[in-house]
Enzyme design. Structure first.
Site, PDB file in Angstrom:
ATOM      1  N   GLU A  17      -9.623  43.074 -33.154  1.00 27.64           N
ATOM      2  CA  GLU A  17      -8.399  43.880 -33.140  1.00 27.64           C
ATOM      3  C   GLU A  17      -7.136  43.023 -33.207  1.00 27.64           C
ATOM      4  O   GLU A  17      -6.054  43.459 -32.814  1.00 27.64           O
ATOM      5  CB  GLU A  17      -8.381  44.755 -31.889  1.00 27.64           C
ATOM      6  N   SER A 147     -11.070  50.275 -30.239  1.00 25.47           N
ATOM      7  CA  SER A 147     -10.511  50.793 -31.493  1.00 25.47           C
ATOM      8  C   SER A 147     -11.558  51.374 -32.428  1.00 25.47           C
ATOM      9  O   SER A 147     -11.432  51.323 -33.648  1.00 25.47           O
ATOM     10  CB  SER A 147      -9.719  49.696 -32.218  1.00 25.47           C
ATOM     11  N   TYR A 213      -4.884  53.961 -36.574  1.00 22.28           N
ATOM     12  CA  TYR A 213      -3.833  52.987 -36.855  1.00 22.28           C
ATOM     13  C   TYR A 213      -3.202  53.068 -38.235  1.00 22.28           C
ATOM     14  O   TYR A 213      -2.158  52.458 -38.466  1.00 22.28           O
ATOM     15  CB  TYR A 213      -4.396  51.570 -36.673  1.00 22.28           C
ATOM     16  N   ARG A 251      -5.287  53.922 -20.428  1.00 20.71           N
ATOM     17  CA  ARG A 251      -5.433  55.183 -21.137  1.00 20.71           C
ATOM     18  C   ARG A 251      -6.868  55.652 -20.967  1.00 20.71           C
ATOM     19  O   ARG A 251      -7.803  54.884 -21.180  1.00 20.71           O
ATOM     20  CB  ARG A 251      -5.111  55.011 -22.625  1.00 20.71           C
ATOM     21  N   ASP A 253      -9.820  58.361 -22.045  1.00 23.67           N
ATOM     22  CA  ASP A 253     -10.188  59.222 -23.160  1.00 23.67           C
ATOM     23  C   ASP A 253     -11.271  60.220 -22.757  1.00 23.67           C
ATOM     24  O   ASP A 253     -12.211  59.864 -22.032  1.00 23.67           O
ATOM     25  CB  ASP A 253     -10.691  58.388 -24.336  1.00 23.67           C
ATOM     26  N   GLU A 265     -14.075  56.716 -22.073  1.00 18.74           N
ATOM     27  CA  GLU A 265     -13.803  55.319 -21.745  1.00 18.74           C
ATOM     28  C   GLU A 265     -12.425  55.175 -21.124  1.00 18.74           C
ATOM     29  O   GLU A 265     -11.584  56.075 -21.213  1.00 18.74           O
ATOM     30  CB  GLU A 265     -13.923  54.429 -22.976  1.00 18.74           C
ATOM     31  N   ASN A 267      -9.249  52.495 -21.246  1.00 24.92           N
ATOM     32  CA  ASN A 267      -8.661  51.368 -21.968  1.00 24.92           C
ATOM     33  C   ASN A 267      -7.578  50.726 -21.105  1.00 24.92           C
ATOM     34  O   ASN A 267      -6.597  51.390 -20.754  1.00 24.92           O
ATOM     35  CB  ASN A 267      -8.034  51.842 -23.281  1.00 24.92           C
ATOM     36  N   GLY A 271      -2.614  50.487 -26.929  1.00 28.22           N
ATOM     37  CA  GLY A 271      -1.776  49.960 -27.989  1.00 28.22           C
ATOM     38  C   GLY A 271      -0.317  50.365 -27.864  1.00 28.22           C
ATOM     39  O   GLY A 271       0.031  51.346 -27.211  1.00 28.22           O
TER      40      GLY A 271
END
Length: 305
Positions: A17, A147, A213, A251, A253, A265, A267, A271
């Protein structure tokens, strides 16, 4: 707030990433400077990190994936008593490994989709037997990537196992999970704020790397969850954040299964690109990116006082 602090925004790194990390770093740098801080973007690697320790007052980590979110750089900074944003090395490692995350969440009865972890030496016949009949479709993904790198959706247990074999050969440990045919949501947490959920609507039907992205056709909706679901997701997010000992920002999810939020998950370094969700959620409630970065920096600095 001491605006004379010199801040290094760490980005780049050595993982898959890397390019996304550099974009996140550049956006964070701009926001931090707008907030009034002295800041510099550092394209960092395991070979160069120790050369800059001591030259900055705080390290704002925008490294995604391997070495950034897996606790690698955090261990080095902790060893040198450096101040940095985000979760510590152990928390980062536990969140980056989705298998460990699942195990720890299971201990607190937090619901995740059905799934098993597999490695290269797994008994594949046994693995196929375990997952058979659990779902019509399965999600196969590396346990330690982000990602949506390496994620595949397969129909049937045999196809899932074949895909998982290849995944373990390339990435090491992998997960085979039941595919949840439901809405996808994410909840951000930043500097003590539990942010409003965002419903994700990828144009292709799958929130892959391109949808995250690159594509401008991915839909992000606020206010899509009813009051009960919103409250559930925010409570679970805060619980997971604390259970996994996260700090400053994260974050969480979710996939929604018949109204029930299943945690996918956590994070630890979300980003900061133009398509990223945590900054968007903060802006939705009036927290600009400069203010968001300022709050994260203040949170990190408060641990060093």
């Amino acid at each position: 707030m001491d605006y004379n602090k010199n801040i290094a925004v760490l980005a780049g790194g050595v993982g898959s990433e890397r390019e996304i990390s550099l974009e996140s770093g550049q956006n964070a740098l701009s926001a931090i400077r707008k907030a009034g801080f002295n800041a510099e973007l550092i394209d960092v690697s395991p070979e160069t990190i120790e050369c800059i320790i001591g030259k900055f007052d705080i390290f704002f980590i925008m490294l995604h994936g391997i070495w950034g979110e897996d606790g690698g750089i955090q261990k080095i900074l902790e060893k040198n008593d450096a101040v940095f944003t985000g979760s510590g090395s152990i928390s980062s490692q536990n969140c980056f490994d989705k298998d460990i995350t699942r195990q720890k969440l299971a201990e607190s009865c937090t619901e995740c989709p059905f799934g098993i972890a597999v490695e290269q030496d797994t008994n594949w016949d046994k693995a196929e037997e375990i997952i058979r009949g659990k779902s019509e479709r399965f999600v196969v993904k590396p346990a330690c990537e982000g990602s949506s790198v390496g994620v595949e959706i397969r129909v049937g247990s045999q196809a899932a196992v074949r895909s998982a074999k290849k995944c373990t050969e390339k990435y090491g440990k992998a997960l085979i999970e039941s595919y949840v045919q439901g809405d996808e949501f994410t909840v951000g947490i930043a500097a003590g704020n539990i942010l409003p959920s965002i419903k994700i609507q990828p144009h292709t039907g799958f929130y892959d790397f391109n949808a995250k992205y690159i594509s401008d056709q991915t839909g992000f909706l606020f206010g899509a969850a009813d009051e009960e679901l919103e409250e559930k997701m925010q409570q679970i997010s805060e619980k997971a954040f604390n259970l996994l000992e996260c700090r400053d920002l994260a974050r969480v999810d979710f996939m929604i299964d018949n109204g029930n939020p299943l945690l996918i998950e956590v994070n630890t370094i979300p980003g900061f690109t133009s398509h990223s969700l945590l900054p968007a959620a903060a802006e939705h409630i009036g927290i600009s990116q400069p203010e968001l970065c300022s709050q994260i920096i203040h949170s990190a600095l408060s641990r060093s006082s």
